[in-house]
Design an enzyme around this catalytic site. Structure first.
Site, PDB file in Angstrom:
ATOM      1  N   SER A  55       0.811  -1.222   0.000  1.00  0.00           N
ATOM      2  CA  SER A  55       0.000   0.000   0.000  1.00  0.00           C
ATOM      3  C   SER A  55       0.841   1.267   0.000  1.00  0.00           C
ATOM      4  O   SER A  55       1.876   1.349   0.665  1.00  0.00           O
ATOM      5  CB  SER A  55      -0.915   0.009   1.224  1.00  0.00           C
ATOM      6  N   THR A 111      -8.869  -1.778   4.920  1.00  0.00           N
ATOM      7  CA  THR A 111      -8.941  -2.362   3.575  1.00  0.00           C
ATOM      8  C   THR A 111      -9.155  -3.870   3.655  1.00  0.00           C
ATOM      9  O   THR A 111      -9.416  -4.411   4.733  1.00  0.00           O
ATOM     10  CB  THR A 111      -7.675  -1.959   2.760  1.00  0.00           C
ATOM     11  N   LYS A 125     -13.179  -4.656   5.860  1.00  0.00           N
ATOM     12  CA  LYS A 125     -14.153  -3.552   5.837  1.00  0.00           C
ATOM     13  C   LYS A 125     -15.487  -3.931   6.494  1.00  0.00           C
ATOM     14  O   LYS A 125     -16.100  -3.123   7.176  1.00  0.00           O
ATOM     15  CB  LYS A 125     -14.392  -3.096   4.400  1.00  0.00           C
ATOM     16  N   ASN A 181     -14.543   1.952   5.768  1.00  0.00           N
ATOM     17  CA  ASN A 181     -13.122   2.010   5.379  1.00  0.00           C
ATOM     18  C   ASN A 181     -12.348   3.046   6.180  1.00  0.00           C
ATOM     19  O   ASN A 181     -11.160   3.245   5.949  1.00  0.00           O
ATOM     20  CB  ASN A 181     -12.958   2.268   3.867  1.00  0.00           C
ATOM     21  N   GLY A 239     -16.420  -4.891  -0.751  1.00  0.00           N
ATOM     22  CA  GLY A 239     -16.584  -3.567  -0.135  1.00  0.00           C
ATOM     23  C   GLY A 239     -16.583  -2.435  -1.146  1.00  0.00           C
ATOM     24  O   GLY A 239     -17.456  -1.563  -1.100  1.00  0.00           O
ATOM     25  N   ALA A 240     -15.618  -2.437  -2.058  1.00  0.00           N
ATOM     26  CA  ALA A 240     -15.520  -1.345  -3.032  1.00  0.00           C
ATOM     27  C   ALA A 240     -16.745  -1.357  -3.949  1.00  0.00           C
ATOM     28  O   ALA A 240     -17.327  -0.306  -4.255  1.00  0.00           O
ATOM     29  CB  ALA A 240     -14.237  -1.485  -3.852  1.00  0.00           C
ATOM     30  N   ASN A 243     -20.098 -11.293 -10.355  1.00  0.00           N
ATOM     31  CA  ASN A 243     -19.176 -11.682  -9.278  1.00  0.00           C
ATOM     32  C   ASN A 243     -18.922 -13.178  -9.292  1.00  0.00           C
ATOM     33  O   ASN A 243     -19.771 -13.972  -9.703  1.00  0.00           O
ATOM     34  CB  ASN A 243     -19.743 -11.267  -7.912  1.00  0.00           C
ATOM     35  N   ARG A 244     -17.713 -13.544  -8.836  1.00  0.00           N
ATOM     36  CA  ARG A 244     -17.344 -14.970  -8.759  1.00  0.00           C
ATOM     37  C   ARG A 244     -18.341 -15.714  -7.873  1.00  0.00           C
ATOM     38  O   ARG A 244     -18.903 -16.728  -8.263  1.00  0.00           O
ATOM     39  CB  ARG A 244     -15.922 -15.069  -8.197  1.00  0.00           C
ATOM     40  N   GLY A 271      -7.608   3.786 -10.741  1.00  0.00           N
ATOM     41  CA  GLY A 271      -7.853   3.706  -9.296  1.00  0.00           C
ATOM     42  C   GLY A 271      -7.160   4.812  -8.521  1.00  0.00           C
ATOM     43  O   GLY A 271      -7.555   5.110  -7.385  1.00  0.00           O
TER      44      GLY A 271
HETATM   45  P1  NAP Z   1     -13.290  -7.245  -0.968  1.00  0.00           P
HETATM   46  O1  NAP Z   1     -14.402  -6.709  -0.175  1.00  0.00           O
HETATM   47  O2  NAP Z   1     -12.442  -8.288  -0.355  1.00  0.00           O
HETATM   48  O3  NAP Z   1     -13.877  -7.845  -2.327  1.00  0.00           O
HETATM   49  C1  NAP Z   1     -13.053  -8.461  -3.228  1.00  0.00           C
HETATM   50  C2  NAP Z   1     -13.816  -8.724  -4.509  1.00  0.00           C
HETATM   51  O4  NAP Z   1     -12.884  -9.282  -5.433  1.00  0.00           O
HETATM   52  C3  NAP Z   1     -14.926  -9.741  -4.350  1.00  0.00           C
HETATM   53  O5  NAP Z   1     -15.960  -9.441  -5.254  1.00  0.00           O
HETATM   54  C4  NAP Z   1     -14.234 -11.056  -4.745  1.00  0.00           C
HETATM   55  O6  NAP Z   1     -15.113 -12.037  -5.243  1.00  0.00           O
HETATM   56  C5  NAP Z   1     -13.356 -10.564  -5.879  1.00  0.00           C
HETATM   57  N1  NAP Z   1     -12.225 -11.436  -6.103  1.00  0.00           N
HETATM   58  C6  NAP Z   1     -11.081 -11.504  -5.368  1.00  0.00           C
HETATM   59  N2  NAP Z   1     -10.244 -12.417  -5.900  1.00  0.00           N
HETATM   60  C7  NAP Z   1     -10.888 -12.932  -6.992  1.00  0.00           C
HETATM   61  C8  NAP Z   1     -10.539 -13.907  -7.951  1.00  0.00           C
HETATM   62  N3  NAP Z   1      -9.356 -14.525  -7.898  1.00  0.00           N
HETATM   63  N4  NAP Z   1     -11.424 -14.180  -8.927  1.00  0.00           N
HETATM   64  C9  NAP Z   1     -12.596 -13.539  -8.989  1.00  0.00           C
HETATM   65  N5  NAP Z   1     -12.992 -12.611  -8.110  1.00  0.00           N
HETATM   66  C10 NAP Z   1     -12.143 -12.314  -7.114  1.00  0.00           C
HETATM   67  O7  NAP Z   1     -12.319  -6.075  -1.483  1.00  0.00           O
HETATM   68  P2  NAP Z   1     -12.676  -4.541  -1.823  1.00  0.00           P
HETATM   69  O8  NAP Z   1     -12.384  -3.716  -0.654  1.00  0.00           O
HETATM   70  O9  NAP Z   1     -14.012  -4.509  -2.451  1.00  0.00           O
HETATM   71  O10 NAP Z   1     -11.534  -4.180  -2.879  1.00  0.00           O
HETATM   72  C11 NAP Z   1     -11.563  -4.681  -4.208  1.00  0.00           C
HETATM   73  C12 NAP Z   1     -10.608  -3.908  -5.081  1.00  0.00           C
HETATM   74  O11 NAP Z   1     -10.915  -2.523  -5.065  1.00  0.00           O
HETATM   75  C13 NAP Z   1      -9.153  -3.999  -4.630  1.00  0.00           C
HETATM   76  O12 NAP Z   1      -8.349  -4.293  -5.726  1.00  0.00           O
HETATM   77  C14 NAP Z   1      -8.784  -2.634  -4.122  1.00  0.00           C
HETATM   78  O13 NAP Z   1      -7.454  -2.279  -4.431  1.00  0.00           O
HETATM   79  C15 NAP Z   1      -9.735  -1.775  -4.903  1.00  0.00           C
HETATM   80  N6  NAP Z   1     -10.035  -0.566  -4.133  1.00  0.00           N
HETATM   81  C16 NAP Z   1      -9.537   0.597  -4.627  1.00  0.00           C
HETATM   82  C17 NAP Z   1      -9.760   1.748  -3.938  1.00  0.00           C
HETATM   83  C18 NAP Z   1      -9.218   3.026  -4.479  1.00  0.00           C
HETATM   84  O14 NAP Z   1      -9.209   4.018  -3.759  1.00  0.00           O
HETATM   85  N7  NAP Z   1      -8.772   3.055  -5.701  1.00  0.00           N
HETATM   86  C19 NAP Z   1     -10.481   1.727  -2.741  1.00  0.00           C
HETATM   87  C20 NAP Z   1     -10.988   0.511  -2.283  1.00  0.00           C
HETATM   88  C21 NAP Z   1     -10.753  -0.633  -2.994  1.00  0.00           C
HETATM   89  P3  NAP Z   1     -15.834 -13.079  -4.222  1.00  0.00           P
HETATM   90  O15 NAP Z   1     -16.997 -12.355  -3.638  1.00  0.00           O
HETATM   91  O16 NAP Z   1     -16.224 -14.209  -5.091  1.00  0.00           O
HETATM   92  O17 NAP Z   1     -14.817 -13.460  -3.187  1.00  0.00           O
END
Ligand code: NAP
Length: 518
Positions: free
Chosen positions: A249, A301, A305, A330, A377-378, A397-398, A482
């Site tokens: 990060s 993160t 979350k 967050n 979460g995002a 979604n997966r 992002g």
């Molecule tokens: P999260 O709540 O853990 O959710 C992760 C998501 O990714 C879920 O939908 C999960 O699917 C999917 N996923 C993970 N690995 C996968 C795989 N191998 N194949 C298919 N689907 C997969 O995480 P989050 O907080 O939402 O964050 C997700 C992304 O957003 C991250 O990359 C993060 O860097 C980005 N983000 C960016 C910002 C920014 O400011 N730019 C802020 C927040 C987040 P399942 O439900 O099937 O597990």
């Protein structure tokens, strides 16, 4: 004062000399001569090493570590005794002797005798555990101080989890500069920084990663530049990023640069919290029951979350309504009487990034066909925002059940990732971690589905240009990265942490520079 000590661990005098010079240049405040690293160690080499170190005018510790406690070269008890007693005669400021050896009669007698003849040298009595925390840490300190009340007592143990660090913090809080209490390994890294606020005798840093003598040791450069070591005082407030992983990060660099720009006595730490709800709760409980640590707020993160939301709900803490409907927190701010306020700044960051790139207002998103990939979460934050302005959203979604639930909540369509071939939209938003470092060759939307009429937004910011964005660029689509979302949400976090406006120029420059290095 908590000394920033640098271990000198060359295998010959020449490389030790180079390390000494590099340490001084980098801003070391104390040198620990790890004589056990020197090949064919003898008293002549010791004398030369001490003479070289004394030229710096920095205080020096001489250590000749027993291999049973992490020492090199498997040195005999006789040579170790000889080196330590000779170091006292040669005027070392401190010597470090393992407590387990010190209580052996012959060891103790020779060292006490040498110390009696040179009252200038102070004694560090140390104990190490490379497997995990001590069974009875406070008992270990009591034992050391009973055996030798004038000694500085030191423990270093492997933290299996960040929650293992708190016992060490309690020790420093109790004894202050009479102790050195450090936690090794990636879960113990914060102990090396927090030690200064708590006024421990010293903390260690290395000149370079490869010169580290213990796992989790930061470099002096990281300590001073990234974690503002020189600014840390007992009044410093700490903030940090709770997640797993956190090493990638840019949050610490960005928030610390903003604190620096505004001259605030605040430091932002990476807080690797492994595990799920139970470990998260334990971490927060550890924090709020230790006001003395000055941990005042967190970015949260993956994967915590929802855990943050559940924690706050269970404890009856304040959660802003938007974070409740998004179902994810967050940002956590610890306020008066350790009451916690929880927010979600991802929503505003994402909406601003999208509308600014398209040159439109949020209400212009009404009726747009949007495919959101991901249901974590995002995704929740973004879907909530899009649904609010009347966009037509389909969630892929997966785990189909998660997409289903999210779609039901916000009145959207949904499908499994296996149906991605059906995707056709004005806007595609990747809200999964697919494409994130280190798996940068992965993309969640096949290239042939991307069109020039589309806007493609990847919330992943490490790397800034993901494979999805590269392929979208080739297809002629409009791009949103992002980084823009990150800047928006981090600026809002800064405001919540400090009650001041974020220095936007600093945050933008720092984010872009940090991401360009990735
Ligand atoms: P999260 O709540 O853990 O959710 C992760 C998501 O990714 C879920 O939908 C999960 O699917 C999917 N996923 C993970 N690995 C996968 C795989 N191998 N194949 C298919 N689907 C997969 O995480 P989050 O907080 O939402 O964050 C997700 C992304 O957003 C991250 O990359 C993060 O860097 C980005 N983000 C960016 C910002 C920014 O400011 N730019 C802020 C927040 C987040 P399942 O439900 O099937 O597990």
């Amino acid at each position: 004062m908590t000394y920033l000590a640098v271990p000198i661990s060359g295998k010959d005098l020449e490389s030790c000399k180079e390390q000494i010079q590099a340490s001084v240049k980098a801003g070391a405040q104390m040198l620990e001569l790890r004589t056990d690293y020197i090949e064919s160690l003898n008293t002549e080499k010791l004398a030369q090493l001490i003479a070289d170190a004394k030229q710096t005018a920095l205080p020096i510790i001489v250590t000749c570590r027993d291999s049973a406690q992490g020492g090199m070269n498997n040195l005999s008890s006789d040579i170790r005794k000889k080196i330590l007693t000779e170091a006292i005669k040669l005027g070392a400021d401190l010597i470090d002797c393992e407590y387990a050896n010190f209580i052996k009669k012959d060891f103790a007698e020779r060292i006490k005798q040498a110390l009696a003849q040179n009252s200038k040298t102070k004694l560090i009595l140390s104990a190490h555990n490379f497997k995990g925390p001590f069974k009875n840490l406070s008992g270990t300190y009591e034992e050391i101080f009973t055996a030798c009340p004038d000694a500085i007592a030191k423990t270093a143990y492997h933290a299996k989890h960040i929650n293992d660090c708190f016992e060490s913090f309690d020790i420093i809080e109790k004894y202050g500069k009479k102790v050195i209490a450090l936690c090794m390994g990636p879960n113990g890294t914060i102990s090396r920084i927090i030690a200064k606020k708590l006024r421990a005798f010293l903390t260690f840093a290395s000149i370079a990663d490869k010169a580290a003598t213990a796992a989790g040791q930061l470099t002096i450069e990281e300590m001073k530049t990234r974690y503002r070591f020189d600014k840390i005082s007992n009044k410093t407030e700490f903030f940090g990023l709770i997640g797993d992983p956190v090493g990638h990060s840019i949050g610490p660099v960005v928030h610390n640069a903003c604190f620096d720009a505004e001259k605030l006595n605040k430091v932002y730490l990476p807080l690797l919290v492994e595990g799920g709800q139970i470990e998260f709760n334990e971490f927060l409980d550890n924090v709020i029951t230790r006001n003395y640590l000055g941990l005042r707020g967190f970015s949260v993160t993956i994967p915590h979350k929802r855990n943050a939301l559940e924690y706050a709900r269970t404890k009856g803490e304040y959660i802003e309504p938007l974070a409740v409907s998004i179902g994810a927190v967050n940002t956590m701010v610890i306020g008066v009487n350790e009451r916690i306020s929880c927010y979600n700044t991802d929503y505003a960051g994402a909406m601003d990034a999208l509308t600014q790139t398209l040159g439109i207002n949020r209400k212009n998103l009404n009726g747009k066909v949007v495919s959101v990939v991901g249901a974590g979460g995002a995704a929740r934050a973004i879907v909530a925002g899009l649904a609010d302005v009347g966009a037509k959203v389909t969630i892929y979604n997966r785990t189909v059940s998660k997409a289903h639930n999210l779609a039901l909540e916000f009145g959207c369509h949904y499908a499994g990732l296996d149906k991605i071939e059906k995707l056709d939209a004005d806007i595609i938003i990747n809200c999964t971690s697919i494409g994130m470092h280190p798996k940068v060759d992965a993309t969640v939307v096949p290239a042939h589905l991307l069109k020039s009429s589309m806007t493609v937004f990847d919330t992943v910011y490490n790397p800034m240009e993901t494979l999805l964005l590269k392929q979208a660029k080739e297809a002629g689509a409009k791009l949103v990265n992002g980084a823009e979302m990150f800047i928006g949400q981090a600026a809002e976090q800064f405001r919540l942490f400090t009650h001041k406006d974020c220095p936007m120029q600093t945050i933008r420059q720092t984010v872009l520079a940090a991401l360009a290095k990735k």
